[in-house]
Design an enzyme around this catalytic site. Structure first.
Site, mmCIF file in Angstrom:
data_model
loop_
_atom_site.group_PDB
_atom_site.id
_atom_site.type_symbol
_atom_site.label_atom_id
_atom_site.label_comp_id
_atom_site.label_asym_id
_atom_site.label_seq_id
_atom_site.Cartn_x
_atom_site.Cartn_y
_atom_site.Cartn_z
ATOM 1 N N SER A 161 -1.619 -1.293 -2.285
ATOM 2 C CA SER A 161 -2.599 -0.344 -1.720
ATOM 3 C C SER A 161 -3.399 0.201 -2.899
ATOM 4 O O SER A 161 -2.912 0.170 -4.046
ATOM 5 C CB SER A 161 -1.857 0.807 -1.032
ATOM 6 N N TYR A 184 5.099 7.066 -1.101
ATOM 7 C CA TYR A 184 4.311 5.867 -0.738
ATOM 8 C C TYR A 184 3.576 5.336 -1.979
ATOM 9 O O TYR A 184 3.613 4.141 -2.277
ATOM 10 C CB TYR A 184 3.321 6.220 0.374
#
Ligand SMILES: NC(=O)c1ccc[n+]([C@@H]2O[C@H](COP(=O)([O-])OP(=O)(O)OC[C@H]3O[C@@H](n4cnc5c(N)ncnc54)[C@H](OP(=O)(O)O)[C@@H]3O)[C@@H](O)[C@H]2O)c1
Length: 260
Positions: free
Chosen positions: A142, A155
């Site tokens: 990401s 995350y």
């Protein structure tokens, strides 16, 4: 790499980027093995894959955070295809909020799905890739794997870890014939956000990320940032620091594919 007839295995293929990637590979005539925990949703994705031309679609219910599930998924794929040409490690989950409020079991599940699942699957797939001296491993990180975002500490950490895993593996696998590519999508319109549908010029479709993943399976790059084309003029002011860092990183890694 020719994708017609290639053996492609994708984790987290029951929705979003994983499902869109499965459909894109199906259009190319690849043979597919797909896993996720929601088997009914996997079956729907398999139908879509067959409708666009997939000849073989193998499904396996698996929680990749469990080493035995990840191994069983890879073994089922091998029973059918006897090789792995592309492994897309896409399974992942998110959690937003202050770190001190993140429940312990959520931390464990997130790290298991996003990082450990990727490691278990790669460990299971590498022996056959070494034997055939071929294969591409594509890990879906990401943009927060480049620049961490507040309120996404665990995350962001899991996606930074994927960046590190990719860099380290590339060294280890050099000369083996196995390639490693890490992709860093920006905000993508999927079920990832639950009821909070993302919008705005920086949001891209799962299909555009899938298209880029397929392109990188065909011609593997190293680190690939994925942002929507229409956001090009906004990307610099909005993501300035992130992009500077990403571009520097990609220059150091030689084969940039930078798409805004
Ligand atoms: N959407 C974004 O803005 C964005 C941006 C950058 C990166 N990403 C990354 O892209 C990947 C795909 O996310 P998405 O946006 O497509 O979200 P999504 O629609 O929620 O898809 C997540 C997929 O991962 C699967 N999954 C989650 N945990 C799993 C586990 N332990 N074992 C097996 N499968 C698991 C889910 O299937 P089941 O629930 O059926 O198991 C689902 O198929 C994730 O790694 C995410 O971090 C997303």
């Amino acid at each position: 790499m020719k994708l017609r007839g290639a053996a492609v295995i994708i984790t987290g293929a029951s929705s979003g980027i994983g499902a869109a990637t499965a459909v894109r590979f199906a259009r190319e005539g690849a043979r597919l093995a797909l896993c996720a925990r929601r088997f009914d949703r996997l079956q729907q994705v398999a139908e879509r894959c067959r409708a666009v031309g997939a000849t073989e679609v193998v499904l396996r219910k698996a929680d990749v955070g469990r080493p035995s599930d990840a191994r069983a998924f890879v073994n089922v794929a091998l029973q059918h295809f006897e090789r792995i040409d592309v492994l897309v490690n896409n399974a992942g989950r998110g959690w937003r909020g202050p770190l001190q409020q993140m429940p312990q079991e959520e931390v464990t599940e997130l790290v298991s799905s996003n990082l450990l699942g990727c490691i278990w699957t790669i460990q299971a797939a590498l022996p056959i890739m070494f034997e055939t001296r071929s294969g591409v491993i594509i890990n879906v990180a990401s943009v927060v794997g480049f620049r961490a975002a507040p309120y996404s500490a665990v995350y962001s950490a899991s996606k930074h870890a994927l960046a590190g895993l990719g860099h380290a593996l590339r060294g280890e696998l050099s000369g083996s014939g196995v390639k490693v590519c890490t992709v860093y999508p920006g905000t993508t319109d999927t079920e990832f956000f639950g009821d909070h549908k993302p919008d705005g010029p920086l949001v891209q479709s799962a299909d555009s990320v899938a298209k880029s993943i397929v392109r990188n399976a065909r011609r593997p790059r190293r680190d690939v940032i994925m942002l929507p084309y229409r956001a090009g003029h906004l990307a610099e002011p909005l993501l300035g620091g992130l992009l500077d860092h990403a571009l520097g990183e990609m220059r150091r890694n030689h084969h940039p594919e930078y798409r805004v």
